[in-house]
Motif scaffolding. Structure first.
Motif: not given
Length: 256
Positions: A159, A162-163, A165-171
């Motif tokens: 998790q 995944n978080l 990776e998602r944080e990087q995508q959001y940034r």
């Protein structure tokens, strides 16, 4: 080897020795009669006492039996009274009986102590067995908890990955949105500046409706002066259309 086994072997040996001693006494008394009538202790003949003398010969093979028979023979050789020899043998017999009784009593005590010791060791073994079983059960329970904790840890690590990776995508998306916003703001400012310049010019012109003349002027201007080209196009409009265009440009400016 158990205490009981060692003690039983020792007591059995003592009992056999003392039982032989009582036999010595009995046979020695019988031998006295033969000695009293001039018969040697070991002169075994074919008479009715042959079995007695044979038993005496067997007894002589043991150290104690030989010493006892030698003592009796010495007493007889010294012509000690038979009553004294009989008393000696009776005293020896009584002493052996007392020793046997004491050994039996000690045997009972040792046997009881051995039984108590066995019961105590069995109780310790049962206690240790219960402790081992409880420890095995606890180890099994802890192992299950460890396995479950490892499973949760792996799930949390997945998790977290995944978080991240998602944080990087959001940034990256936020950075792109920020850049796009800055570009829109800059573009909006440029549009507002252009409108501030275009609208007053449009408000000052007077449409002629002469398209042919506008085309001639556009050909002269070319692409070097976009604003001048726009004014030439606006000259071809009728006054109502030009006014509506000016109003729309003012609304666009206000929206920005």
């Amino acid at each position: 080897m158990c205490i009981r086994d060692r003690y039983q072997r020792r007591v059995h040996g003592e009992y056999q020795t003392k039982n032989n001693m009582r036999t010595f006494v009995a046979l020695a008394v019988l031998g006295l009669c033969s000695v009293a009538f001039g018969a040697g202790i070991f002169s075994a003949t074919q008479d009715k006492n042959f079995g007695v003398f044979s038993e005496l010969q067997r007894i002589e093979t043991s150290d104690f039996g030989k010493k006892l028979l030698d003592t009796i023979a010495l007493q007889l050789k010294n012509k000690a009274p038979l009553a004294e020899i009989s008393k000696l043998l009776n005293d020896l017999h009584s002493d052996l009986v007392r020793q046997q009784d004491a050994a039996d009593a000690q045997h009972s005590i040792d046997e009881r102590d051995c039984t108590n010791g066995i019961n105590e060791y069995n109780a310790r073994i049962d206690f240790a067995t219960n402790e081992i079983n409880e420890a095995i059960l606890e180890i099994s329970t802890l192992k299950k908890l460890i396995d479950a904790a490892n499973g949760q840890r792996e799930s949390l690590e997945s998790q977290l990955k995944n978080l991240a990776e998602r944080e990087q995508q959001y940034r990256e998306a936020r950075r792109a949105d920020e850049q796009a916003f800055i570009a829109r703001v800059q573009q909006g400012r440029a549009v507002i500046a252009a409108l501030d310049e275009i609208v007053p010019l449009l408000e000052r012109i007077k449409p002629t409706g002469n398209v042919q003349q506008a085309l001639v002027e556009l050909a002269k201007i070319g692409t070097s002066n976009p604003l001048g080209a726009l004014l030439q196009v606006a000259m071809t409009l009728d006054p109502g259309a030009l006014q509506r265009a000016i109003q729309k440009l003012n609304k666009l400016k206000e929206s920005l």
